[in-house]
Design an enzyme around this catalytic site. Structure first.
Site, mmCIF file in Angstrom:
data_model
loop_
_atom_site.group_PDB
_atom_site.id
_atom_site.type_symbol
_atom_site.label_atom_id
_atom_site.label_comp_id
_atom_site.label_asym_id
_atom_site.label_seq_id
_atom_site.Cartn_x
_atom_site.Cartn_y
_atom_site.Cartn_z
ATOM 1 N N HIS A 25 50.284 7.794 109.850
ATOM 2 C CA HIS A 25 51.339 8.515 109.140
ATOM 3 C C HIS A 25 52.398 7.538 108.625
ATOM 4 C CE1 HIS A 25 50.409 12.708 110.839
ATOM 5 N NE2 HIS A 25 49.503 11.898 111.355
ATOM 6 N N GLN A 365 44.395 -4.795 107.000
ATOM 7 C CA GLN A 365 43.201 -4.231 106.368
ATOM 8 C C GLN A 365 43.191 -4.434 104.861
ATOM 9 O OE1 GLN A 365 41.025 -0.885 108.064
ATOM 10 N NE2 GLN A 365 41.705 0.312 106.295
ATOM 11 N N TRP A 383 41.988 8.897 105.880
ATOM 12 C CA TRP A 383 42.303 8.956 104.448
ATOM 13 C C TRP A 383 42.930 7.662 103.945
ATOM 14 C CZ3 TRP A 383 40.279 10.850 100.554
ATOM 15 C CH2 TRP A 383 40.948 11.087 99.343
ATOM 16 N N SER A 385 42.286 4.610 105.007
ATOM 17 C CA SER A 385 41.174 3.667 104.859
ATOM 18 C C SER A 385 40.290 4.035 103.668
ATOM 19 C CB SER A 385 40.331 3.641 106.135
ATOM 20 O OG SER A 385 41.063 3.093 107.217
ATOM 21 N N ASP A 404 40.508 15.338 109.319
ATOM 22 C CA ASP A 404 40.106 15.378 107.915
ATOM 23 C C ASP A 404 38.952 14.444 107.590
ATOM 24 O OD1 ASP A 404 41.769 13.149 108.456
ATOM 25 O OD2 ASP A 404 42.261 12.920 106.346
ATOM 26 N N GLN A 405 38.459 13.693 108.573
ATOM 27 C CA GLN A 405 37.528 12.602 108.288
ATOM 28 C C GLN A 405 36.198 13.081 107.711
ATOM 29 O OE1 GLN A 405 37.437 10.506 112.047
ATOM 30 N NE2 GLN A 405 39.638 10.126 111.970
#
Length: 484
Positions: A25, A365, A383, A385, A404-405
C-alpha cells in the site's frame, strides 16, 4: 473585488495521501505522491501508521507539533497512530481487532494530523486514501476537506466487488452457487470475457463459515456502500484506459467516477538511478548492491527473477520445488527469499543459489525489472509487481495466492504478457516441472513481443500528454477549482 479577496485568502494546494501500513500500500501511495508533486508543484504529504514510519525513516522521530519529515524527493511524511505503534505481529495480534482499532484510534489521530497541519499554516486541501481505510473519508468530511479514493488494485477487481455487493445481474448468487469450484465461470457485468471463480478476488469467493479474513470482505463492502452515497468520492485508479477499458466503462455506467491515472510508478517519471539515490525507504532492508553487479555480468534477457512479494509465506516444499525447477531449467536466476521465509523453513540461501543463481532477502524491484539481463519474472501477481512487469516489458509466470492476485494473473493472460502456473491440488505448491514449462512459454518470442507492445502502451499512458497524465491533470484542476 470580493472574488479577488476570496482568491487571495485561498490556501495553497496541499494533498494528504493516507495509506495502510503495508509495503504493497505504501509503495503506490509514494508513487502517487511523487506524481502529484511533479504534476502540480504543490505540497504533498503522506500519512501512514507510526510503526511503518519508524521502519521507513529509522532514527527519525515524528514531530508531534511540526510538519513532519521530508524525503529526498520532496514528499513530506506525518504519521498517524493505528493503536499498534510498535507494529502488528501476525503471530500474536488479531486482524479483526486491528481493523477495529485502526478505525477508532486512526480517526482520532488523523484528525490530529489535519489539525496540526492547519495550525502550522499548511491546511490540507484534498485527502486521498488507499483501500481498507474508508473511515478516512469521514475524518476529511468532518474537517471540511474533500476526499478521493486511491484504488491500488485493478479496475476489474473494483468492478467485481461493486457488482458482487450490489448483486448486479445476480453475480452474488452465481458466485455462491459455484460452491468454491475454482473452474466454475461467472459473468461480471460489462466484461466480455467470463472469469472463473479462481480469477475473482478471494474475499468474495471464500466458502468457509470461519474464514479468518471475513473482516476484509466487510471492509470492501463498506467501501462499495460509500461509492453509492450522495457524496461518493472520485476514484483514482492505478490502471490505464487501454489496459482495462471494459472494467472502467462498467464502473462509470454504474455511477462510479473512476479516473485511470496509472501506471503510477515513480521510475516512469524519473530515471531508476534517481530513485535509488533518493533511497527506497522500504519496510524491508535491501541486500546492498551486490545483486546489481551480479546482473551486470549476465547475458541480456537470460535471468529469471523470482519474488513472491512482501506478505506471501512459502512452505518448505514450495522452496524446494522452485529451487529444483529453476536448477533443472539451466537458467540464471535472482531469487528474493525474505528472512522470515528462510528462518521458518530452515532454508539455506547459499545452497539455493548454486553456481547460476543468487538469493537475496530484499532488493529494489524496479532496478531489477529494468535491467537488460532480466528476461522473466516469477511472481505472486500483486498489482504493484504486475504493473511494474508490464511497464518494464518483462514476461510473467504468475503464481497467485489470494486477494486480487488471481484477477491480476487473469489480466496478464488476457494481455498475452505471461502465463498463470498450475499448482498442486493437494497443497497449492508450484512444482518443478510446471515451473520449467511456464518459463519456456513465458520466454517465447510470442510472449516477449506482447510484453514489448504493452511496455510501450503503459509508458505512453503515463507520459506527458498520455491518457493517464491528462486524466490526473484534469482531476487536479477540478479540485483546485473547487469541484467535487
Amino acid at each position: 473585488m470580493a472574488e479577488e479577496v476570496r482568491a487571495a485568502a485561498a490556501p495553497e494546494p496541499h494533498f494528504l495521501v493516507v495509506t495502510y501500513p503495508a509495503q504493497g500500500h505504501i509503495n503506490p501511495a509514494r508513487h502517487l505522491a511523487r506524481r502529484l508533486l511533479r504534476a502540480t508543484g504543490a505540497r504533498v504529504t503522506i500519512s501512514t501508521a507510526m510503526s511503518a514510519f519508524h521502519k521507513m525513516f529509522q532514527g527519525k522521530e515524528a514531530e508531534a507539533d511540526g510538519e513532519g519529515h521530508r524525503d529526498a524527493a520532496g514528499v513530506w511524511y506525518v504519521p498517524y497512530s493505528d493503536g499498534y505503534d510498535a507494529g502488528f505481529d501476525r503471530a500474536v495480534h488479531d486482524h479483526t481487532h486491528y481493523m477495529t482499532q485502526v478505525k477508532v484510534v486512526g480517526s482520532r489521530t488523523l484528525a490530529g494530523v489535519l489539525g496540526r497541519l492547519r495550525d502550522a499554516g499548511r491546511p490540507v486541501t484534498l485527502v486521498v486514501y488507499t483501500l481498507l481505510l474508508s473511515w478516512v473519508a469521514d475524518v476529511a468530511r468532518d474537517h471540511g476537506v474533500p476526499a478521493a479514493l486511491y484504488w491500488i488494485q485493478p479496475a476489474t477487481v473494483l468492478a467485481a466487488y461493486l457488482h458482487f455487493f450490489r448483486g448486479t445481474d445476480g453475480v452474488d448468487k452465481a458466485i455462491a452457487a459455484a460452491g468454491g469450484d475454482p473452474w466454475a465461470t461467472v459473468r461480471v457485468p460489462g466484461l466480455s470475457a467470463p472469469l472463473r471463480i479462481r480469477d475473482l478476488p478471494s474475499f468474495i469467493t471464500a466458502t468457509s463459515e470461519n474464514d479468518p479474513y471475513a473482516f476484509v470482505a466487510d471492509a470492501f463492502r463498506e467501501l462499495i456502500d460509500m461509492l453509492g452515497r450522495d457524496d461518493s468520492p472520485s476514484v483514482l485508479a492505478n490502471t490505464f484506459d487501454a489496459m482495462e477499458p471494459e472494467a472502467v466503462a462498467s464502473l462509470r455506467e454504474h455511477g462510479v467516477d473512476v479516473v485511470p491515472v496509472g501506471p503510477v510508478l515513480s521510475f516512469l517519471d524519473d530515471a531508476p538511478a534517481a530513485g535509488a539515490k533518493n533511497g527506497s525507504n522500504d519496510l524491508f532492508k535491501q541486500d546492498g548492491n551486490g545483486y546489481l553487479e551480479w546482473l551486470d555480468a549476465q547475458a541480456p534477457g537470460s535471468v529469471v527473477y523470482i519474488s513472491f512479494g512482501s506478505l506471501s509465506v512459502m512452505s518448505k516444499r514450495q522452496i524446494e520445488e522452485v529451487a529444483r525447477g529453476i536448477s533443472e531449467s539451466g537458467r540464471p536466476f535472482l531469487w528474493v527469499l525474505r528472512e522470515d521465509n528462510r528462518s521458518s523453513e530452515g532454508a539455506d540461501a547459499a545452497s539455493l543459489g548454486g553456481e547460476r543463481g543468487m538469493v537475496v532477502e530484499w532488493c529494489d524491484q524496479v532496478w531489477v525489472l529494468s535491467h537488460p539481463a532480466v528476461g522473466c519474472f516469477v511472481t505472486h501477481c500483486g498489482w504493484n509487481s504486475t504493473l511494474e512487469s508490464v511497464a518494464c516489458g518483462v514476461p510473467v509466470v504468475g503464481v497467485p495466492q489470494w486477494t486480487d492476485q488471481g484477477t491480476n494473473a487473469w489480466l496478464v493472460e488476457r494481455l498475452g504478457t505471461g502465463v498463470r502456473a498450475a499448482v498442486s491440488d493437494k497443497d497449492g505448491v508450484l512444482e518443478a516441472d510446471e515451473l520449467r514449462r511456464c518459463l519456456d512459454f513465458a520466454t517465447s518470442e510470442m510472449v516477449r513481443a506482447k510484453a514489448t507492445v504493452w511496455r510501450e502502451n503503459a509508458r505512453a499512458a503515463a507520459s506527458e500528454g498520455g491518457s493517464s497524465e491528462r486524466n490526473l491533470r484534469a482531476f487536479v484542476g477540478k479540485q483546485l477549482a473547487g469541484g467535487n
